[in-house]
Design a protein around this motif. Structure first.
Motif, PDB file in Angstrom:
ATOM      1  N   ILE A   7       0.727  -1.228   0.089  1.00 24.28           N
ATOM      2  CA  ILE A   7      -0.197  -0.031  -0.201  1.00 24.28           C
ATOM      3  C   ILE A   7       0.956   1.285  -0.067  1.00 24.28           C
ATOM      4  N   VAL A   8       1.866   1.248   0.787  1.00 26.63           N
ATOM      5  CA  VAL A   8       2.983   2.419   0.960  1.00 26.63           C
ATOM      6  C   VAL A   8       3.518   2.699  -0.597  1.00 26.63           C
ATOM      7  N   ALA A   9       4.116   1.450  -1.041  1.00 28.70           N
ATOM      8  CA  ALA A   9       4.583   1.606  -2.454  1.00 28.70           C
ATOM      9  C   ALA A   9       3.781   2.129  -3.402  1.00 28.70           C
ATOM     10  N   GLY A  10       2.477   1.692  -3.313  1.00 27.53           N
ATOM     11  CA  GLY A  10       1.563   2.212  -4.311  1.00 27.53           C
ATOM     12  C   GLY A  10       1.135   3.819  -4.221  1.00 27.53           C
ATOM     13  N   MET A  11       1.136   4.075  -2.903  1.00 30.40           N
ATOM     14  CA  MET A  11       0.820   5.568  -2.685  1.00 30.40           C
ATOM     15  C   MET A  11       2.024   6.457  -2.933  1.00 30.40           C
ATOM     16  N   THR A  12       3.130   5.994  -2.850  1.00 31.33           N
ATOM     17  CA  THR A  12       4.393   6.522  -2.821  1.00 31.33           C
ATOM     18  C   THR A  12       4.556   6.718  -4.561  1.00 31.33           C
ATOM     19  N   SER A  13       4.179   5.594  -5.179  1.00 38.77           N
ATOM     20  CA  SER A  13       4.276   5.541  -6.799  1.00 38.77           C
ATOM     21  C   SER A  13       3.379   6.461  -7.567  1.00 38.77           C
ATOM     22  N   HIS A  14       2.416   7.005  -6.788  1.00 40.14           N
ATOM     23  CA  HIS A  14       1.238   7.587  -7.558  1.00 40.14           C
ATOM     24  C   HIS A  14       0.742   8.777  -6.507  1.00 40.14           C
ATOM     25  N   LEU A  15       1.841   9.757  -6.286  1.00 41.12           N
ATOM     26  CA  LEU A  15       1.056  10.624  -5.438  1.00 41.12           C
ATOM     27  C   LEU A  15       0.327  11.498  -5.893  1.00 41.12           C
ATOM     28  N   GLY A  16       0.179  11.685  -7.583  1.00 41.08           N
ATOM     29  CA  GLY A  16      -0.752  12.677  -8.043  1.00 41.08           C
ATOM     30  C   GLY A  16      -2.082  12.404  -8.142  1.00 41.08           C
ATOM     31  N   THR A  17      -2.428  10.982  -7.676  1.00 46.19           N
ATOM     32  CA  THR A  17      -3.908  10.487  -7.859  1.00 46.19           C
ATOM     33  C   THR A  17      -4.326  10.520  -6.532  1.00 46.19           C
ATOM     34  N   SER A  18      -5.439  11.426  -6.305  1.00 46.36           N
ATOM     35  CA  SER A  18      -5.962  11.584  -5.223  1.00 46.36           C
ATOM     36  C   SER A  18      -6.823  10.396  -4.798  1.00 46.36           C
ATOM     37  N   ARG A  19      -7.541   9.821  -5.897  1.00 45.63           N
ATOM     38  CA  ARG A  19      -8.297   8.609  -5.588  1.00 45.63           C
ATOM     39  C   ARG A  19      -7.339   7.402  -4.894  1.00 45.63           C
ATOM     40  N   LEU A  20      -6.361   7.357  -5.091  1.00 47.49           N
ATOM     41  CA  LEU A  20      -5.427   6.201  -4.747  1.00 47.49           C
ATOM     42  C   LEU A  20      -4.830   6.655  -3.277  1.00 47.49           C
ATOM     43  N   GLN A  21      -4.601   7.951  -3.121  1.00 49.24           N
ATOM     44  CA  GLN A  21      -4.381   8.440  -2.005  1.00 49.24           C
ATOM     45  C   GLN A  21      -5.398   8.125  -0.886  1.00 49.24           C
ATOM     46  N   GLU A  22      -6.491   8.594  -1.142  1.00 50.00           N
ATOM     47  CA  GLU A  22      -7.635   8.313  -0.466  1.00 50.00           C
ATOM     48  C   GLU A  22      -7.840   6.698  -0.110  1.00 50.00           C
ATOM     49  N   ASN A  23      -7.720   5.938  -1.054  1.00 49.53           N
ATOM     50  CA  ASN A  23      -7.963   4.645  -0.763  1.00 49.53           C
ATOM     51  C   ASN A  23      -6.970   4.079   0.113  1.00 49.53           C
ATOM     52  N   GLU A  28       4.946   8.941   6.632  1.00 48.87           N
ATOM     53  CA  GLU A  28       5.436   9.653   5.337  1.00 48.87           C
ATOM     54  C   GLU A  28       4.683   9.590   4.124  1.00 48.87           C
ATOM     55  N   ALA A  29       4.198   8.579   3.693  1.00 49.75           N
ATOM     56  CA  ALA A  29       3.262   8.335   2.441  1.00 49.75           C
ATOM     57  C   ALA A  29       2.058   8.962   2.900  1.00 49.75           C
ATOM     58  N   VAL A  30       1.240   8.766   3.881  1.00 56.27           N
ATOM     59  CA  VAL A  30       0.004   9.790   4.328  1.00 56.27           C
ATOM     60  C   VAL A  30       0.518  11.283   4.080  1.00 56.27           C
ATOM     61  N   VAL A  31       1.380  11.665   4.729  1.00 58.78           N
ATOM     62  CA  VAL A  31       1.666  13.225   4.690  1.00 58.78           C
ATOM     63  C   VAL A  31       2.235  13.781   3.048  1.00 58.78           C
ATOM     64  N   ALA A  32       2.969  12.803   2.574  1.00 54.25           N
ATOM     65  CA  ALA A  32       3.205  13.280   1.141  1.00 54.25           C
ATOM     66  C   ALA A  32       1.994  13.176   0.256  1.00 54.25           C
ATOM     67  N   GLY A  33       1.184  12.173   0.554  1.00 57.56           N
ATOM     68  CA  GLY A  33      -0.042  12.379  -0.324  1.00 57.56           C
ATOM     69  C   GLY A  33      -1.163  13.419   0.027  1.00 57.56           C
ATOM     70  N   MET A  34      -1.155  13.855   1.393  1.00 59.82           N
ATOM     71  CA  MET A  34      -1.879  15.197   1.643  1.00 59.82           C
ATOM     72  C   MET A  34      -1.538  16.278   1.175  1.00 59.82           C
ATOM     73  N   GLY A  35      -0.049  16.528   1.207  1.00 60.23           N
ATOM     74  CA  GLY A  35       0.711  17.560   0.694  1.00 60.23           C
ATOM     75  C   GLY A  35       0.729  17.802  -0.817  1.00 60.23           C
ATOM     76  N   SER A  36       0.358  16.702  -1.468  1.00 64.59           N
ATOM     77  CA  SER A  36       0.267  16.846  -3.140  1.00 64.59           C
ATOM     78  C   SER A  36      -1.097  17.116  -3.449  1.00 64.59           C
ATOM     79  N   HIS A  37      -2.061  17.269  -2.574  1.00 64.83           N
ATOM     80  CA  HIS A  37      -3.357  17.528  -2.881  1.00 64.83           C
ATOM     81  C   HIS A  37      -4.111  18.686  -2.080  1.00 64.83           C
ATOM     82  N   LEU A  38      -3.406  19.519  -1.772  1.00 63.84           N
ATOM     83  CA  LEU A  38      -3.786  20.760  -0.924  1.00 63.84           C
ATOM     84  C   LEU A  38      -4.427  21.591  -1.616  1.00 63.84           C
TER      85      LEU A  38
END
Length: 126
Positions: free
Chosen positions: A74-90, A116-126
């Motif tokens: 899950i963490v690897a998927g989130m890190t690889s696709h930071l720009g995709t809000s749906r994946l970050q949410e899931n 770190e993955a959660v924070v990065a995902g949140m930061g990329s969708h401010l």
């Protein structure tokens, strides 16, 4: 892989019995392996996070997801696709299941880079 994850999510949704059948039948391991082998395929990561979220809603299956390397996938998927809000949410939803009332799996999320993955995902969708 993405259609397989989608199918497992559909049958697992709100059904403890079917979630158990997926876990006992090797479905968790198959999902995690698919996510690891197709790290750059957005749909596999997204559907994998959704079904792991659903299956891990039962504590006994959450431990099995951890043992299969699901948190790391899950963490690897989130890190690889930071720009995709749906994946970050899931991904966040799936990781949330591992941190609510479970000290052992919360530690595993932390060790795997989940914070770190959660924070990065949140930061990329401010």
């Amino acid at each position: 892989q993405s259609h397989g994850c989608g199918a497992l999510w559909s049958v697992s949704w709100r059904s403890a019995e079917r979630q158990a059948r997926i876990a006992e039948g090797g479905g968790i391991e198959a999902i995690v392996m698919g996510m690891k082998r197709h790290k750059n395929v957005l749909t596999v990561q997204d559907q994998g996070c959704i079904v792991l979220h659903e299956v891990s809603s039962l504590s006994s299956h959450g431990a099995r997801v951890c043992q299969a390397g699901g948190i790391e996938a899950i963490v690897a998927g989130m890190t690889s696709h930071l720009g995709t809000s749906r994946l970050q949410e899931n991904g966040c939803s799936a990781l949330w299941n591992f941190t609510v009332d479970y000290a052992e799996t919360s530690e595993r999320v932390s060790e795997a880079g989940g914070i770190e993955a959660v924070v990065a995902g949140m930061g990329s969708h401010l």
